[in-house]
Motif scaffolding. Structure first.
Motif, PDB file in Angstrom:
ATOM      1  N   LYS A   1      -1.068   7.417   0.670  1.00  0.00           N
ATOM      2  CA  LYS A   1      -2.517   7.217   0.617  1.00  0.00           C
ATOM      3  C   LYS A   1      -3.055   6.725   1.959  1.00  0.00           C
ATOM      4  O   LYS A   1      -4.180   7.065   2.347  1.00  0.00           O
ATOM      5  N   LEU A   2      -2.257   5.934   2.681  1.00  0.00           N
ATOM      6  CA  LEU A   2      -2.659   5.549   4.035  1.00  0.00           C
ATOM      7  C   LEU A   2      -2.717   6.777   4.933  1.00  0.00           C
ATOM      8  O   LEU A   2      -3.575   6.880   5.820  1.00  0.00           O
TER       9      LEU A   2
ATOM     10  N   ALA B   1      -5.729   2.227  -1.748  1.00  0.00           N
ATOM     11  CA  ALA B   1      -4.337   2.583  -1.458  1.00  0.00           C
ATOM     12  C   ALA B   1      -3.361   1.526  -1.971  1.00  0.00           C
ATOM     13  O   ALA B   1      -2.158   1.605  -1.712  1.00  0.00           O
TER      14      ALA B   1
ATOM     15  N   TYR C   1      -8.954   0.282   1.934  1.00  0.00           N
ATOM     16  CA  TYR C   1      -7.577  -0.145   1.667  1.00  0.00           C
ATOM     17  C   TYR C   1      -7.310  -0.424   0.186  1.00  0.00           C
ATOM     18  O   TYR C   1      -6.220  -0.114  -0.324  1.00  0.00           O
TER      19      TYR C   1
ATOM     20  N   LEU D   1       0.834  -1.202   0.000  1.00  0.00           N
ATOM     21  CA  LEU D   1       0.000   0.000   0.000  1.00  0.00           C
ATOM     22  C   LEU D   1       0.871   1.256   0.000  1.00  0.00           C
ATOM     23  O   LEU D   1       1.920   1.290   0.660  1.00  0.00           O
ATOM     24  N   TYR D   2       0.434   2.269  -0.744  1.00  0.00           N
ATOM     25  CA  TYR D   2       1.119   3.551  -0.749  1.00  0.00           C
ATOM     26  C   TYR D   2       1.015   4.171   0.643  1.00  0.00           C
ATOM     27  O   TYR D   2      -0.088   4.351   1.180  1.00  0.00           O
TER      28      TYR D   2
END
Length: 727
Positions: free
Chosen positions: A90-91, A121, A118, A86-87
């Motif tokens: 973005k989280l 992301a 999620y 996951l980026y």
């Protein structure tokens, strides 16, 4: 640090191995090392992460990506495909959205909605679903994070004064986080605590486990092990030895006594806990479990239930403890099990009604998954052998937790409402609903007699494809083990079961049996009961054909042997299986292998044909005898030459000569068998050779629920032989 610095965990980091791995592979390596030691984390439990620079596939820019073990999977066996990516930016956006929500909190709708965000992301189109523990990793600023479930640390986390004990063991190096359901809010709580206490190296999570971090992956691994080691040494110094759990109340039975008792009791218990869904059993009788089950404090502690949420998701809110002593006998144990299970179900229903919320999922199976019997040990149940074994493992971990907590303080479990909210969490329910439908023979135990070759071997493979646990029985122990090993390799890893004497007890086991010897047949079913808890279907493919002499005659001993194997053998198998079926009270199925020769008059096989005619009638008689609990049917193959032990090379040559089919001695056995099969095929209406797969499909069909209203019948699979048509 090196291996000699540790006593209670295994240090296995190898710099040479790690040096040859890319950053994601190093995360997998670290995870596998942690997961391989059950003192560090349980099967399927815990997760690890690394924050790594990656090249964005669209922009080409370098971005920070969180690689974290995703939902499902196990640290011990996880590969790269088991990690979500996951980026991080973005989280961070999700975090801001969560913090801006007025209804944020542990059990709010926004908390669960975050999990659904999620996928937005996700880095690199990674299909692995992110875990609910993702925020615990994302919001701790260190590059590498380990979240584990060590028994030693959970013992502290589940102690009445766990926070004070954490300070006593670790000083100011490790913080304390009171119990809170995993998710966004818990991740933010940890982030704030770490911001205010930057010297911390980890957190003990109340009732739950341990989380540690570092900016170097090897250092993170070593920190995890060292913190576990310190807790374990603290508990070891306080351990009460033989007086743990208040000392012994009941003497454990010896292995032979335990096995003899379970032969009558375990099938009955399996039947009782399988009223809603059939279950597969695992017996756990390792010394530390017996010590607990046989102790004075076991009733009190069992009543409290488990603490770690990973534990009770498998073991339910609490086990069933049976107040029984071996001197009372098997009859009293069965009576107490029946009464105890009825009370457990009523109590579970009351627990559900008292704790349910308006949006709670429907009540699940109210039967226990763990049963504790003093003198005997623990019996764990699950939908398959793997699940029941893991359930046993989890409760064994709970026993270790209780022992440690009671040594230094007083063990406490989660409050019932908290336990309910985890067990019936909407996200857990969604995970269950995403699971694929169960296969035809899931939760079933199928005994195949004659499994070493031919139709029996093919039948084993066919029912295993439908999810069956298969007991591969054959006169040849080597052939039986070979069949079981092939199924295990194809369908799952064999796992020994402590205390049963059964090795390789995964989706299949091998067992030697002589069907003409009742004691041998009885031992076969004893083995099946100890391995899986009972039996659902039995398929007998074992048979014998005695070749006549040059004058076409079979000696008296050949006649006797033919009927002993083909008729008496099938009866003995049915009669011994009957004991298990009646004890379980669950519907079963029996399939006996006859032959079209039972209905077709022909020369050269008088004894064989007469025995199969007798077996046809045995099918009908047993259908009456075993009704309504067990369906009994017969499979009548035409001659199957392919892979049949009844067709050795010399018999094939003899048959080819008899039918004037040309061949040469330098041809392979399989080539000769092919010629004979082709000859037989030409005598049928369909003009195609009869294969092992054809017979296995019919055996599976007869044993399955697809023909649940069929009993006392003989199904011919012969390609169409008019002379064998029903008369």
């Amino acid at each position: 640090m090196n291996a000699t610095d540790f006593k209670h965990v295994t240090y296995a980091w190898d710099d040479a191995v790690a040096a040859g791995l890319d950053p994601v592979a190093r995360l997998v390596y670290r995870s596998n090392l942690l997961g391989s030691d059950q003192r560090v984390t349980n099967t399927g439990g815990g997760n690890t992460s690394s924050k790594l620079p990656m090249r964005d596939p669209l922009s080409g820019d370098e971005v920070q990506v969180l690689w974290v073990k995703g939902s499902g999977g196990d640290l011990r066996t996880a590969g790269r495909e088991h990690f979500a990516s996951l980026y991080l930016d973005k989280l961070a956006q999700l975090r801001a959205r969560y913090e801006a929500a007025p209804e944020r909190g542990v059990k709010t709708s926004i908390e669960d909605e975050m999990v659904g965000m999620y996928p937005h992301a996700t880095f690199g189109l990674n299909p692995r679903a992110a875990s609910i523990d993702t925020p615990l990793h994302a919001f701790i600023p260190a590059k590498h994070v380990d979240h584990t479930h060590p028994n030693a640390v959970i013992a502290i986390a589940a102690a009445e004064d766990g926070e004070a004990l954490t300070r006593e063991i670790y000083g100011g190096e490790v913080g304390w986080v009171p119990w809170q359901r995993p998710g966004f809010d818990l991740g933010l709580v940890m982030a704030r605590l770490l911001r205010d206490n930057p010297e911390l190296k980890g957190f003990v999570m109340g009732q739950h486990g341990l989380i540690t971090w570092a900016d170097d992956d090897k250092a993170c691994y070593e920190r995890t092990l060292s913190l576990i080691e310190r807790a374990a040494r603290f508990l070891e110094a306080k351990d009460r030895g033989a007086q743990a759990f208040g000392g012994q109340k009941v003497a454990p039975l010896g292995e032979g006594e335990r096995a003899a008792l379970l032969q009558g009791v375990l099938p009955r218990l399996r039947g009782l806990v399988s009223k809603e869904n059939r279950m597969i059993a695992t017996l756990e009788a390792r010394p530390e479990v017996l010590e607990f089950v046989c102790s004075h404090d076991a009733p009190r502690l069992a009543e409290l239930g488990t603490s770690c949420p990973d534990h009770f998701l498998r073991t339910k809110i609490r086990p069933l403890y049976v107040d029984w002593r071996p001197e009372e006998g098997a009859g009293a144990l069965v009576a107490k099990l029946e009464a105890g299970l009825a009370h457990y179900r009523d109590r579970y229903a009351a627990y559900y009604e008292a704790r349910r919320r308006p949006d709670s999922p429907p009540m699940r199976d109210p039967n226990p998954t763990v049963v504790l019997i003093p003198g005997v040990g623990m019996l764990a149940f699950g939908k398959n052998k793997s699940e029941s074994r893991v359930t046993a493992e989890f409760y064994a971990s709970a026993v270790a937790v209780m022992r440690g907590a009671e040594a230094v303080s007083r063990y406490t479990a989660l409050p019932p409402q908290e336990a309910f909210d985890i067990e019936y969490w909407a996200l857990e329910e969604a995970k269950l609903r995403r699971m694929p439908p169960e296969r035809e023979f899931a939760r079933h135990v199928v005994v195949v007699v004659g499994a070493g070759s031919g139709i029996g071997r093919a039948t084993c493979e066919r029912v295993a494809l439908e999810g069956a646990h298969v007991v591969c029985a054959d006169l040849s122990a080597e052939a039986a083990e070979g069949a079981a090993r092939a199924l295990t390799d194809a369908h799952g890893v064999g796992i020994g079961v402590a205390g049963t004497g059964v090795s390789g007890c995964g989706p299949a086991i091998g067992a030697q049996v002589d069907v003409t010897d009742r004691e041998s047949v009885r031992r076969l079913f004893e083995r099946a009961v100890l391995a899986y808890g009972g039996v659902d279907a039995v398929i007998v493919t074992a048979g014998i054909f005695v070749t006549p002499d040059a004058q076409g005659r079979i000696p008296d001993e050949g006649w006797r042997r033919t009927f002993d194997v083909n008729v008496m053998g099938s009866y003995l198998v049915a009669d011994e299986a009957r004991r298990v079926w009646e004890a379980q009270g669950l519907r079963g199925s029996l399939v006996l292998t006859s032959s079209v020769n039972a209905a077709v008059v022909k020369t050269g096989s008088l004894a064989y044909d007469a025995s199969k005619a007798a077996l046809n009638h045995l099918v009908r008689e047993l259908a009456l005898e075993l009704a309504p609990l067990v369906r009994v049917n017969g499979l009548a193959p035409a001659t199957v030459v392919e892979g049949s032990s009844m067709f050795p090379r010399e018999r094939v040559k003899s048959s080819l000569t008899k039918y004037d089919v040309p061949f040469s001695d330098d041809e392979s056995t399989e080539a000769l068998r092919g010629k004979l099969a082709a000859f037989y095929a030409e005598r049928t209406l369909t003009k195609t050779p009869i294969t092992l797969a054809d017979q296995a499909e019919a055996a599976y069909l007869l044993a399955s629920a697809k023909l649940s209203k069929t009993t006392g019948q003989i199904l011919s699979v012969d390609g169409g032989l008019p002379e064998a048509f029903l008369r």
